[in-house]
Design an enzyme around this catalytic site. Structure first.
Site, PDB file in Angstrom:
ATOM      1  CB  THR A   1      -0.843   0.024   1.298  1.00 17.42           C
ATOM      2  OG1 THR A   1      -1.720  -1.080   1.261  1.00 17.42           O
ATOM      3  CG2 THR A   1      -1.600   1.309   1.481  1.00 17.42           C
TER       4      THR A   1
ATOM      5  NE  ARG B   1      -8.108  -8.062   3.146  1.00 14.36           N
ATOM      6  CZ  ARG B   1      -7.098  -7.197   3.107  1.00 14.36           C
ATOM      7  NH1 ARG B   1      -7.005  -6.315   2.131  1.00 14.36           N
ATOM      8  NH2 ARG B   1      -6.168  -7.213   4.040  1.00 14.36           N
ATOM      9  CB  VAL B   2     -12.786  -3.848   2.925  1.00 15.37           C
ATOM     10  CG1 VAL B   2     -12.229  -2.484   3.294  1.00 15.37           C
ATOM     11  CG2 VAL B   2     -13.728  -3.728   1.725  1.00 15.37           C
ATOM     12  N   GLY B   3      -9.479  -4.256   3.537  1.00 13.43           N
ATOM     13  CA  GLY B   3      -8.432  -4.241   4.562  1.00 13.43           C
ATOM     14  C   GLY B   3      -8.464  -2.976   5.396  1.00 13.43           C
ATOM     15  CG  ASP B   4      -4.715  -1.593   6.816  1.00 14.62           C
ATOM     16  OD1 ASP B   4      -4.643  -2.434   5.881  1.00 14.62           O
ATOM     17  OD2 ASP B   4      -3.830  -0.741   7.017  1.00 14.62           O
TER      18      ASP B   4
ATOM     19  CB  THR C   1       2.159  -0.511   4.582  1.00  9.92           C
ATOM     20  OG1 THR C   1       2.207  -1.430   3.479  1.00  9.92           O
ATOM     21  CG2 THR C   1       3.504  -0.518   5.278  1.00  9.92           C
ATOM     22  N   GLY C   2       0.850  -3.300   5.294  1.00 15.77           N
ATOM     23  CA  GLY C   2       1.008  -4.670   5.763  1.00 15.77           C
ATOM     24  C   GLY C   2      -0.322  -5.370   5.911  1.00 15.77           C
TER      25      GLY C   2
ATOM     26  N   GLY D   1      -3.627  -6.061   6.639  1.00 10.73           N
ATOM     27  CA  GLY D   1      -4.692  -5.186   7.118  1.00 10.73           C
ATOM     28  C   GLY D   1      -5.482  -5.759   8.273  1.00 10.73           C
TER      29      GLY D   1
HETATM   30  N1  ASP Z   1      -2.719  -2.931   4.199  1.00 14.75           N
HETATM   31  C1  ASP Z   1      -3.170  -3.395   2.917  1.00 14.75           C
HETATM   32  C2  ASP Z   1      -4.335  -4.315   3.071  1.00 14.75           C
HETATM   33  O1  ASP Z   1      -4.322  -5.115   3.978  1.00 14.75           O
HETATM   34  C3  ASP Z   1      -2.143  -4.080   2.105  1.00 14.75           C
HETATM   35  C4  ASP Z   1      -0.771  -3.531   2.076  1.00 14.75           C
HETATM   36  O2  ASP Z   1      -0.383  -2.705   2.875  1.00 14.75           O
HETATM   37  O3  ASP Z   1      -0.029  -3.923   1.216  1.00 14.75           O
HETATM   38  O4  ASP Z   1      -5.215  -4.260   2.253  1.00 14.75           O
END
Ligand code: ASP
Length: 334
Positions: free
Chosen positions: A194, A222-225, A245-246, A248
């Site tokens: 992200t 699916r929806v992340g953070d 990032t990472g 979610g």
């Molecule tokens: N945080 C993002 C998610 O989980 C992905 C990412 O940071 O690469 O959707």
């Protein structure tokens, strides 16, 4: 010495007093203090997650260096990454979900705590600007899916056809090789990248943006953070701003970015606040195998920091003195 103890000594009474004032007043307090304890960093400043942040920061700098507002800078920066067709984790070039749909998530937040967000948005060129439009033109904070799409079309946003042919080819290959839907996610730089951007403008105001195609080959829906205010991004102009990032799912469980800002409110530096938020994530997950998460933050003095679970996370920094990548400190090695 523990972070808490160190922070107390560093901030002392001056820090506590400054925590209660506006960014514009902080400078006067610092300068008039007989014992200035906090360093006022150069501003404007912009920081962005990962290497694609370098290009994004250039667009932000166009705005910031002319005295423009942080909110415009973070929007312009995010648009650069969203337009990059070689980027597999953000915007038009993003990887699809398990069913082959590229669904995009983005959010934006300004110095007045106004915010806008879109999630599960497909086929629109600039999710970050749709999020900005939600913030500026509606009474809502978040639109998702078909409703977000209709809103974007009504607002005149461009349509895109995704996935790109080469991305589709990779997805087809993946689908053939991966029949087990619920196998443990393999987190790596290919599928989690992200872009989160935080800027402080010349007036000391903070804003942030965050945009992603999310976890590659995620379940449909699916929806992340990243589009969740408080998880992927949070700004409190009196204190600081943070983004994530990472993975979610792990970030959402601790309201990660909000946690970082609240830790800065307690007197921690951006670096310490990011570290403590990562430690919170670690404390909530028994099995950290492959669970990468990172935060970056700026406090109201323009100081910045970043921290991740594993090594390998970095962020791009631009201010009057530097244009470079900064390696985040981390808890452990892969
Ligand atoms: N945080 C993002 C998610 O989980 C992905 C990412 O940071 O690469 O959707």
């Amino acid at each position: 010495m523990s972070i808490k103890r160190r922070t107390f000594f560093k901030w002392g009474l001056t820090g506590a007093a400054i925590a209660l004032v506006k960014p514009s007043e902080a400078k006067d307090i610092l300068e008039s203090s007989s014992k200035p304890l906090m360093k006022l960093a150069p501003r404007p400043i912009v920081i962005s997650t990962w290497k694609h942040g370098l290009e994004a920061n250039k667009a932000a700098w166009e705005v910031l260096s002319k005295g423009g507002k942080a909110i415009d800078a973070v929007e312009q920066a995010a648009r650069v990454t969203e337009s990059d067709i070689t980027n597999r984790s953000v915007g038009i070039g993003g990887n699809p979900d398990r069913d082959g749909h590229v669904t995009l998530d983005a959010c934006i937040m300004d110095e007045n705590s106004k915010c806008g967000s879109v999630a599960f948005l497909e086929g629109i060129d600039h999710p970050i600007s749709v999020a900005r439009r939600v913030m500026d033109k509606t009474q809502h904070v978040m639109l998702v899916g078909e409703g977000a799409y209709q809103f974007a079309i009504e607002q005149g946003f461009g349509k895109i056809k995704t996935p790109l042919p080469e991305v589709k080819a990779d997805w087809k290959k993946w689908k053939k090789e991966n029949k087990d839907l619920f196998k443990k996610p393999e987190i790596n730089h290919e599928n989690h990248d992200t872009i989160g951007i935080i800027a402080m403008d010349v007036n000391g105001n903070l804003s942030g943006s965050c945009t992603t195609s999310g976890w590659a080959y995620k379940l449909h829906g699916r929806v992340g953070d990243s589009p969740i205010i408080g998880a992927g991004l949070f700004v409190d102009n009196e204190i600081g701003a943070a983004c994530a990032t990472g993975l979610g799912e792990a970030i959402m469980r601790v309201c990660g970015s909000h946690t970082v800002v609240e830790l800065m409110r307690q007197g921690h530096s951006p670096q310490e606040a990011c570290q403590l938020a990562v430690e919170r994530i670690i404390s909530k997950n028994k099995d950290m195998t492959g669970l990468q998460c990172g935060f970056i933050a700026i406090d109201k003095f323009g100081n910045h920091g970043g921290y991740s679970v594993f090594n390998g996370f970095n962020y791009a920094l631009k201010n009057n003195e530097a244009e470079k990548m900064v390696d985040a400190t981390f808890d452990r090695k892969w």
